[in-house]
Design a protein around this motif. Structure first.
Motif, PDB file in Angstrom:
ATOM      1  N   ILE A 186      -6.510  -1.895   3.984  1.00 22.91           N
ATOM      2  CA  ILE A 186      -6.340  -2.001   2.524  1.00 22.91           C
ATOM      3  C   ILE A 186      -5.547  -3.252   2.178  1.00 22.91           C
ATOM      4  O   ILE A 186      -5.869  -3.995   1.245  1.00 22.91           O
ATOM      5  N   LEU A 187      -4.497  -3.495   2.966  1.00 22.84           N
ATOM      6  CA  LEU A 187      -3.651  -4.675   2.758  1.00 22.84           C
ATOM      7  C   LEU A 187      -4.481  -5.949   2.905  1.00 22.84           C
ATOM      8  O   LEU A 187      -4.382  -6.868   2.082  1.00 22.84           O
ATOM      9  N   ARG A 216      -6.725  -6.590  -0.035  1.00 21.02           N
ATOM     10  CA  ARG A 216      -5.992  -7.129  -1.193  1.00 21.02           C
ATOM     11  C   ARG A 216      -5.581  -8.580  -0.967  1.00 21.02           C
ATOM     12  O   ARG A 216      -5.553  -9.381  -1.912  1.00 21.02           O
ATOM     13  N   ARG A 241      -3.848   1.411   6.442  1.00 19.21           N
ATOM     14  CA  ARG A 241      -2.914   0.632   5.621  1.00 19.21           C
ATOM     15  C   ARG A 241      -3.216  -0.862   5.769  1.00 19.21           C
ATOM     16  O   ARG A 241      -3.268  -1.600   4.790  1.00 19.21           O
ATOM     17  N   GLU A 283      -1.747   6.219  -1.925  1.00 15.60           N
ATOM     18  CA  GLU A 283      -3.004   5.482  -1.762  1.00 15.60           C
ATOM     19  C   GLU A 283      -3.604   5.728  -0.381  1.00 15.60           C
ATOM     20  O   GLU A 283      -4.823   5.909  -0.238  1.00 15.60           O
ATOM     21  N   LEU A 284      -2.744   5.746   0.627  1.00 15.54           N
ATOM     22  CA  LEU A 284      -3.202   6.042   1.991  1.00 15.54           C
ATOM     23  C   LEU A 284      -3.761   7.448   2.082  1.00 15.54           C
ATOM     24  O   LEU A 284      -4.806   7.672   2.691  1.00 15.54           O
ATOM     25  N   VAL A 304       0.870  -1.174   0.000  1.00 14.63           N
ATOM     26  CA  VAL A 304       0.000   0.000   0.000  1.00 14.63           C
ATOM     27  C   VAL A 304       0.908   1.225   0.000  1.00 14.63           C
ATOM     28  O   VAL A 304       1.713   1.410   0.917  1.00 14.63           O
TER      29      VAL A 304
END
Length: 311
Positions: free
Chosen positions: A141-142, A145, A138, A100-101, A96
């Motif tokens: 989002i990680l 994914r 973070r 993006e953050l 990430v």
């Protein structure tokens, strides 16, 4: 064997650096996750906001200690899960980026109409720093994914699943039942009793309202409108709740005198059929099964990993 040797060398080096710096070694390793370690300082940092709340709360010192110990174990296991997930992310080259953050946080602020100052104050009120919040986003989002990579293809929602959820949560999809009402309002109790007797013999409510009601809506046959009766007083609600279309209540005493209510119609607003609710239910079930599969996937990682807790 290579992992264990690496970890021993790493740990000794970490202790030597601390001693060489002339500082007292107050930190220690509380968990080993493959080639990574979790330290007491890292754990305390995660616990800090909750520790403050527990210490400020009610209860005996013994109870507070038990709560802290339970929270400490729970938080450590969450950190172990996070470490395993991060290791898998590195393996798959999932990352990430800072831009993006930034975008994710700006979108959140925009949706909630936060300035940066108000946003940081809101985080502070929850015992969280801005950097701590960035790290949490973070991780979210990680994880999303990782779910895409590791478990999403294994999540299957069938029509049977959707139908079962709809039937189990029927009240949520049936909408709100509302009553279309008319009323007759009178000052004299004897006179309204005579009107009720006529209604009991199936007289026309609208006509009686026009002839007898003192309310401004008498010209419209006592028409009041459509209401959610849950917003009425218990006395009125109890009178209406068992009535059907075309029924009238008994005489209800109110501040303005005496009234009788008539149920013109009972309607449902906001209800959804199975077909109308299908997409919504599918998303709900997808999220539930996704979390379940991700938890199972993490457990399988633990089974194949070197995890040692030293708390």
């Amino acid at each position: 064997m290579i992992k264990k040797v690496f970890l021993m060398v790493f740990t000794l080096a970490w202790l030597q650096i601390s001693l060489a710096a002339g500082t007292e070694v107050v930190d220690r390793i509380v968990a080993v996750v493959n080639d990574e370690i979790i330290t007491l300082v890292e754990l305390d940092k995660m616990l800090s906001p909750y520790k403050t709340k527990i210490e400020a709360g009610a209860g005996s010192e013994k109870r507070k200690k038990e709560m802290m110990e339970s929270l400490e174990r729970k938080m450590l296991h969450q950190m172990i899960d996070k470490s395993l997930a991060n290791q898998e992310a590195k393996k798959y080259h999932i990352q990430v980026t800072e831009p993006e953050l930034d975008r994710a946080i700006e979108n959140f602020k925009k949706q909630n109409k936060f300035t940066q100052e108000n946003f940081e104050k809101a985080l502070e009120a929850q015992g969280m720093t801005y950097e701590g919040y960035r790290d949490r986003i973070r991780q979210e989002i990680l994880q999303s994914r990782l779910i895409n990579r590791a478990v999403r293809s294994k999540v299957i929602i069938t029509d049977i699943d959707i139908k079962a959820y709809y039937e189990e949560h029927l009240e949520e999809f049936s909408g709100i039942e509302k009553y279309e009402l008319r009323n007759i309002l009178m000052k004299d109790e004897k006179a309204i009793n005579e009107v009720k007797n006529k209604l009991d013999r199936n007289a026309d409510f609208k006509l009686l309202a026009e002839e007898n009601s003192l309310a401004p809506n008498a010209r419209e046959g006592g028409y009041l409108g459509i209401f959610d009766i849950n917003n009425f007083s218990d006395a009125v609600k109890d009178e209406l709740i068992h009535l059907k279309k075309g029924d009238h209540t008994g005489i209800i005493q109110i501040d303005q005198g005496f009234q009788i209510l008539f149920v013109e119609e009972i309607v449902r607003e906001g209800g959804k059929t199975l077909d109308q609710a299908r997409d919504e239910i599918q998303k709900i079930l997808y999220k539930e099964k996704e979390r379940e599969k991700f938890a199972q996937w993490l457990e399988s990682l633990k089974e194949n990993a070197h995890v040692k807790i030293m708390l």
